[in-house]
Design a protein around this motif. Sequence first.
Motif, short mmCIF file in Angstrom:
data_model
loop_
_atom_site.label_atom_id
_atom_site.label_comp_id
_atom_site.label_asym_id
_atom_site.label_seq_id
_atom_site.Cartn_x
_atom_site.Cartn_y
_atom_site.Cartn_z
N HIS A 4 44.57 -19.54 -27.16
CA HIS A 4 43.90 -18.15 -26.83
C HIS A 4 44.83 -16.80 -26.96
O HIS A 4 44.76 -15.78 -27.32
N ASP A 5 46.30 -17.16 -26.22
CA ASP A 5 47.34 -16.27 -26.20
C ASP A 5 47.66 -15.97 -27.58
O ASP A 5 47.90 -14.83 -27.92
N LEU A 6 47.97 -16.81 -28.43
CA LEU A 6 48.19 -16.59 -29.88
C LEU A 6 47.17 -16.03 -30.65
O LEU A 6 47.71 -15.12 -31.15
N ASP A 7 45.83 -16.05 -30.46
CA ASP A 7 44.97 -15.39 -31.02
C ASP A 7 44.75 -13.77 -30.47
O ASP A 7 44.77 -12.87 -31.48
N ARG A 8 44.96 -13.74 -29.19
CA ARG A 8 45.28 -12.33 -28.72
C ARG A 8 46.58 -11.62 -29.45
O ARG A 8 46.20 -10.33 -29.68
N CYS A 9 47.47 -12.19 -29.38
CA CYS A 9 48.91 -11.74 -30.01
C CYS A 9 48.59 -11.28 -31.46
O CYS A 9 48.75 -10.20 -32.13
N CYS A 14 47.77 -7.65 -36.11
CA CYS A 14 46.73 -7.20 -37.24
C CYS A 14 46.43 -5.73 -37.11
O CYS A 14 46.41 -5.06 -37.81
N GLU A 15 45.89 -5.60 -36.03
CA GLU A 15 45.38 -4.39 -35.67
C GLU A 15 46.36 -3.02 -35.80
O GLU A 15 46.13 -1.94 -36.14
N THR A 16 47.54 -3.38 -35.09
CA THR A 16 48.73 -2.56 -35.19
C THR A 16 49.13 -2.23 -36.74
O THR A 16 49.37 -1.31 -36.88
N LEU A 17 48.97 -3.18 -37.61
CA LEU A 17 49.28 -3.21 -39.00
C LEU A 17 48.47 -2.43 -39.46
O LEU A 17 48.93 -1.56 -40.26
N LEU A 27 58.65 -1.55 -41.73
CA LEU A 27 59.29 -1.25 -40.59
C LEU A 27 58.86 -1.74 -39.19
O LEU A 27 59.69 -2.33 -38.57
N PHE A 28 57.51 -1.71 -39.01
CA PHE A 28 57.24 -2.18 -37.92
C PHE A 28 57.20 -3.78 -37.82
O PHE A 28 57.82 -4.15 -36.55
N LEU A 29 56.86 -4.55 -38.75
CA LEU A 29 57.49 -5.91 -38.78
C LEU A 29 58.88 -6.20 -38.52
O LEU A 29 59.19 -7.13 -37.57
N SER A 30 59.59 -5.32 -39.11
CA SER A 30 61.15 -5.56 -38.91
C SER A 30 61.54 -5.29 -37.21
O SER A 30 62.33 -6.10 -36.69
N MET A 31 61.00 -4.32 -36.83
CA MET A 31 61.23 -3.85 -35.60
C MET A 31 60.69 -5.05 -34.50
O MET A 31 61.22 -5.21 -33.54
N ALA A 32 59.50 -5.31 -34.84
CA ALA A 32 58.81 -6.50 -33.88
C ALA A 32 59.52 -7.69 -34.03
O ALA A 32 59.95 -8.26 -32.93
N CYS A 33 60.09 -8.25 -35.02
CA CYS A 33 61.03 -9.24 -35.38
C CYS A 33 62.25 -9.09 -34.59
O CYS A 33 62.62 -10.26 -33.99
#
Length: 69
Positions: A4-9, A14-17, A27-33
């Motif tokens: 459930h946590d994985l699904d929420r994350c 996906c929504e943020t992308l 850029l967002f993915l790099s910053m998140a990683c």
Amino acid sequence: MTDHDLDRCYTALCETLAQVGPAQAPLFLSMACLSLMSRFERAEEVLPLLAHAHRQCAAEGAADGPPVR
């Protein structure tokens, strides 16, 4: 982390992308990683995860077209 946590994350990711759009997605993915990687204590914990993701991408690419080199 539960399924459930994985699904929420994943949903939040996906929504943020979608919100940042295709031009800002790398850029967002790099910053998140980088933020997530900083939570590990050693590179030896992160490098196998990166290699696994790379293999997954290569396998997907092989299914879509010519072999990845």
